[in-house]
Design a protein around this motif. Structure first.
Motif, PDB file in Angstrom:
ATOM      1  N   GLY A 271     -30.841  16.392 -36.216  1.00 39.83           N
ATOM      2  CA  GLY A 271     -30.475  14.984 -36.135  1.00 39.83           C
ATOM      3  C   GLY A 271     -29.619  14.678 -34.918  1.00 39.83           C
ATOM      4  N   GLY A 272     -28.635  15.523 -34.658  1.00 39.45           N
ATOM      5  CA  GLY A 272     -27.782  15.334 -33.487  1.00 39.45           C
ATOM      6  C   GLY A 272     -28.562  15.420 -32.188  1.00 39.45           C
ATOM      7  N   SER A 273     -29.517  16.347 -32.141  1.00 37.40           N
ATOM      8  CA  SER A 273     -30.349  16.508 -30.936  1.00 37.40           C
ATOM      9  C   SER A 273     -31.215  15.281 -30.692  1.00 37.40           C
ATOM     10  N   LEU A 274     -31.813  14.742 -31.756  1.00 40.02           N
ATOM     11  CA  LEU A 274     -32.652  13.546 -31.619  1.00 40.02           C
ATOM     12  C   LEU A 274     -31.822  12.351 -31.163  1.00 40.02           C
ATOM     13  N   GLY A 275     -30.620  12.222 -31.695  1.00 35.99           N
ATOM     14  CA  GLY A 275     -29.740  11.145 -31.262  1.00 35.99           C
ATOM     15  C   GLY A 275     -29.384  11.269 -29.787  1.00 35.99           C
ATOM     16  N   THR A 276     -29.119  12.482 -29.341  1.00 33.45           N
ATOM     17  CA  THR A 276     -28.785  12.730 -27.935  1.00 33.45           C
ATOM     18  C   THR A 276     -29.973  12.413 -27.030  1.00 33.45           C
ATOM     19  N   ILE A 277     -31.161  12.826 -27.436  1.00 37.06           N
ATOM     20  CA  ILE A 277     -32.369  12.548 -26.645  1.00 37.06           C
ATOM     21  C   ILE A 277     -32.590  11.042 -26.536  1.00 37.06           C
ATOM     22  N   ALA A 278     -32.380  10.311 -27.633  1.00 34.21           N
ATOM     23  CA  ALA A 278     -32.545   8.853 -27.623  1.00 34.21           C
ATOM     24  C   ALA A 278     -31.595   8.205 -26.623  1.00 34.21           C
ATOM     25  N   ILE A 279     -30.369   8.696 -26.544  1.00 36.89           N
ATOM     26  CA  ILE A 279     -29.386   8.152 -25.602  1.00 36.89           C
ATOM     27  C   ILE A 279     -29.786   8.445 -24.166  1.00 36.89           C
ATOM     28  N   LEU A 280     -30.221   9.665 -23.903  1.00 41.96           N
ATOM     29  CA  LEU A 280     -30.603  10.051 -22.539  1.00 41.96           C
ATOM     30  C   LEU A 280     -31.826   9.282 -22.056  1.00 41.96           C
ATOM     31  N   LEU A 281     -32.714   8.919 -22.987  1.00 35.82           N
ATOM     32  CA  LEU A 281     -33.914   8.159 -22.635  1.00 35.82           C
ATOM     33  C   LEU A 281     -33.695   6.648 -22.746  1.00 35.82           C
TER      34      LEU A 281
END
Length: 357
Positions: A271-281
């Motif tokens: 979940g944390g990784s998906l949230g981080t990817i969403a922010i970077l994109l």
């Protein structure tokens, strides 16, 4: 790493150095790693008696799962990290941001799982300490990209289905980024209550981010699809493919009836990784659409708590909402498959919104 070997050792790796090939190999590598180490990992978890602790006030159908090993998220993290290190360009800062959250949140989840097993209760790590460390990692990530990589951050919030496409939110972006990372990690954690229920929506959501990462790297494609141009975001697609492959490999053992659960070590890290990817994109709101299953699970818990505190009555028979359907008598496999179907539909709606706006 393959790029490093090709550049400095003059190996003939030109074919697999192309991004699409590296992405595909990343998926297969993480998938087969999980298939290979999964049985050994499950065997040793059983031997060490690392079993899932079942809620005493939970659905009675779950009592039969008390001999199912947990902490399967450890080999999820391992396969993702191994494939990422092997196939990604390690000079890409995006990769290190996501893997840092992946491992950091994984450690927090591991401690939480360990305490549950040790003390044989479902409390685990106390909430204040859990959210404290989740917040430290999230705020640390936000501070680093604000101070050292300001070109990555944009205070414009991209709004799906909106003609102007973006809205300036200034410093509220810091709060939003924090909310996305911590909120997504806990949303996946809440959803992980049935066999395979959480991992498939994670896979669907990551598929969406894979496409966005590929399109965002090319300025022509990004303009065509109305997504923000993000330089060198293609490497994130390789990491996303590693998550997809690892998720499929884990689902091999986690599908009903599950032989292993991912535990908090898996749900918090994913979940944390998906949230981080969403922010970077720059696709924070798209995460909410495509990850709508996680949002609904979280909202059901919030509404249940508010209703009980104010009205002394429950809205659902039990929260999260998948337990509500269980108690109503719907079979677990039916609930799981239907949630998967909804997750796929939400993914398609999210992707359609890119071109509509």
């Amino acid at each position: 790493m393959l790029i490093f070997f090709n550049k400095y050792l003059n190996l003939n790796l030109n074919v697999i150095s192309y991004l699409p090939y590296r992405a595909i190999f990343s998926l297969f590598t993480s998938f087969f790693i999980n298939l290979y180490i999964g049985p050994y990992f499950i065997y040793h978890l059983k031997k060490l008696q690392k079993y899932q602790i079942i809620r005493k006030n939970g659905p009675k159908t779950h009592y039969s799962k008390n001999n199912t090993p947990t902490m399967g998220g450890i080999f999820i993290i391992f396969s993702i990290f191994f494939s990422t290190i092997l196939y990604c360009n390690l000079s890409n800062i995006y990769i290190w941001y996501v893997t840092s959250i992946l491992i950091g949140y994984g450690v927090i989840g591991l401690i939480d799982d360990y305490k549950k097993i040790k003390y044989k209760n479902t409390q685990g790590l106390q909430l204040r300490y859990k959210y404290f460390w989740l917040s430290i990692f999230a705020l640390g990530f936000i501070c680093i990209i604000n101070f050292y990589n300001k070109d990555i951050i944009s205070t414009e919030l991209i709004i799906p289905f909106y003609i102007k496409n973006s809205f300036e939110i200034n410093y509220l972006y810091i709060f939003l980024s924090y909310f996305i990372i911590v909120g997504t990690s806990n949303a996946v954690n809440l959803t992980d209550g049935l066999d395979g229920l959480a991992i498939m929506p994670v896979i669907f959501l990551t598929c969406g981010f894979t496409l966005i990462a590929l399109f965002s790297e090319n300025i022509n494609n990004s303009n065509f699809l109305h997504v923000r141009y993000v330089k060198n975001s293609g490497e994130l697609a390789i990491l996303c493919m590693a998550i997809i492959g690892s998720g499929l490999g884990f689902l091999w053992f986690n599908s009903y009836p599950a032989k292993v659960f991912m535990g908090d070590v898996g749900s918090l890290s994913l979940g944390g990784s998906l949230g981080t990817i969403a922010i970077l994109l720059h696709q924070e709101l798209l995460l909410i659409i495509m990850g709508g299953v996680f949002v609904c699970e979280t909202i059901s818990v919030i509404l249940q708590i508010i209703s009980f505190k104010i009205r002394k009555k429950r809205i659902f028979k039990m929260a999260p909402i998948h337990h509500h359907y269980e108690i109503k008598g719907i079979l677990e496999p039916l609930i799981i498959i239907r949630f998967w179907i909804v997750s796929l539909i939400l993914l398609l709606i999210g992707l359609i919104s890119l071109k509509v706006c």
